[in-house]
Design a protein around this motif. Structure first.
Motif, PDB file in Angstrom:
ATOM      1  N   ASN A  21     -46.878  52.302  27.275  1.00 14.16           N
ATOM      2  CA  ASN A  21     -47.863  53.030  26.469  1.00 14.16           C
ATOM      3  C   ASN A  21     -48.894  52.017  25.968  1.00 14.16           C
ATOM      4  O   ASN A  21     -48.697  51.393  24.934  1.00 14.16           O
ATOM      5  N   PRO A  22     -50.004  51.850  26.694  1.00 15.43           N
ATOM      6  CA  PRO A  22     -50.967  50.808  26.331  1.00 15.43           C
ATOM      7  C   PRO A  22     -51.632  51.070  24.984  1.00 15.43           C
ATOM      8  O   PRO A  22     -51.940  52.200  24.633  1.00 15.43           O
ATOM      9  N   GLY A  40     -59.657  58.488  33.390  1.00 17.26           N
ATOM     10  CA  GLY A  40     -59.244  57.884  34.655  1.00 17.26           C
ATOM     11  C   GLY A  40     -58.749  56.465  34.551  1.00 17.26           C
ATOM     12  O   GLY A  40     -58.409  55.853  35.545  1.00 17.26           O
ATOM     13  N   TRP A  41     -58.677  55.892  33.357  1.00 19.15           N
ATOM     14  CA  TRP A  41     -58.223  54.497  33.221  1.00 19.15           C
ATOM     15  C   TRP A  41     -56.754  54.443  32.953  1.00 19.15           C
ATOM     16  O   TRP A  41     -56.292  55.146  32.073  1.00 19.15           O
ATOM     17  N   GLY A  46     -47.793  58.277  38.451  1.00 20.23           N
ATOM     18  CA  GLY A  46     -46.900  59.390  38.190  1.00 20.23           C
ATOM     19  C   GLY A  46     -45.920  59.173  37.059  1.00 20.23           C
ATOM     20  O   GLY A  46     -45.110  60.031  36.768  1.00 20.23           O
ATOM     21  N   LYS A  47     -45.958  58.028  36.409  1.00 22.12           N
ATOM     22  CA  LYS A  47     -45.032  57.745  35.306  1.00 22.12           C
ATOM     23  C   LYS A  47     -45.591  58.321  34.009  1.00 22.12           C
ATOM     24  O   LYS A  47     -46.782  58.218  33.735  1.00 22.12           O
ATOM     25  N   PRO A  48     -44.726  58.916  33.196  1.00 22.64           N
ATOM     26  CA  PRO A  48     -45.219  59.445  31.917  1.00 22.64           C
ATOM     27  C   PRO A  48     -45.573  58.308  30.961  1.00 22.64           C
ATOM     28  O   PRO A  48     -44.998  57.233  31.021  1.00 22.64           O
ATOM     29  N   GLY A  49     -46.522  58.578  30.122  1.00 23.61           N
ATOM     30  CA  GLY A  49     -46.923  57.588  29.140  1.00 23.61           C
ATOM     31  C   GLY A  49     -48.060  58.140  28.302  1.00 23.61           C
ATOM     32  O   GLY A  49     -48.720  59.105  28.680  1.00 23.61           O
ATOM     33  N   ALA A  50     -48.280  57.532  27.180  1.00 19.83           N
ATOM     34  CA  ALA A  50     -49.352  57.964  26.289  1.00 19.83           C
ATOM     35  C   ALA A  50     -50.096  56.735  25.804  1.00 19.83           C
ATOM     36  O   ALA A  50     -49.541  55.648  25.714  1.00 19.83           O
ATOM     37  N   PHE A  51     -51.371  56.918  25.527  1.00 19.97           N
ATOM     38  CA  PHE A  51     -52.155  55.843  24.947  1.00 19.97           C
ATOM     39  C   PHE A  51     -51.884  55.777  23.452  1.00 19.97           C
ATOM     40  O   PHE A  51     -51.787  56.796  22.783  1.00 19.97           O
TER      41      PHE A  51
END
Length: 104
Positions: A21-22, A40-41, A46-51
């Motif tokens: 999660n960046p 788009g960044w 396909g891996k889940p994640g959130a900013f």
């Protein structure tokens, strides 16, 4: 007497993220526009994640943040008299960055 050169680290936007999660810093007065720059960044394969996004306004100093705290920073361009110090702190706190000029 020579001035010490500032340390500048450049990395392309295609470099891999170090966190699932960046952490992203958005700095400026028009946050919806800054959010659009993240469109788009980067693709996460396909891996889940959130900013993890942190917003600051133009008056908050970047000196308050630790080294490499953010994976990406999207900020509005500073005034020309503040640019040198601003960019020095930006390259210190963010692994990647994008400086955009506000269009009025």
């Amino acid at each position: 007497m020579s001035c010490p050169r500032p340390l500048i680290r450049l990395s392309p936007f295609t470099s891999p993220l170090t966190h699932r999660n960046p952490r992203i810093l958005l700095g400026g007065s028009h946050q919806p526009t800054l959010l659009r720059y993240l469109d788009g960044w980067p693709k996460r394969n396909g891996k889940p994640g959130a900013f993890l996004i942190e917003f600051i306004n133009n008056q908050e100093p970047l000196a308050q943040f630790a080294n490499d705290r953010f994976d990406l920073a999207v900020v509005q361009a500073p005034a020309s008299q503040e640019a040198e110090v601003f960019i020095r702190h930006l390259t210190r706190i963010a692994r990647q960055g994008l400086i955009v000029r506000a269009v009025d």
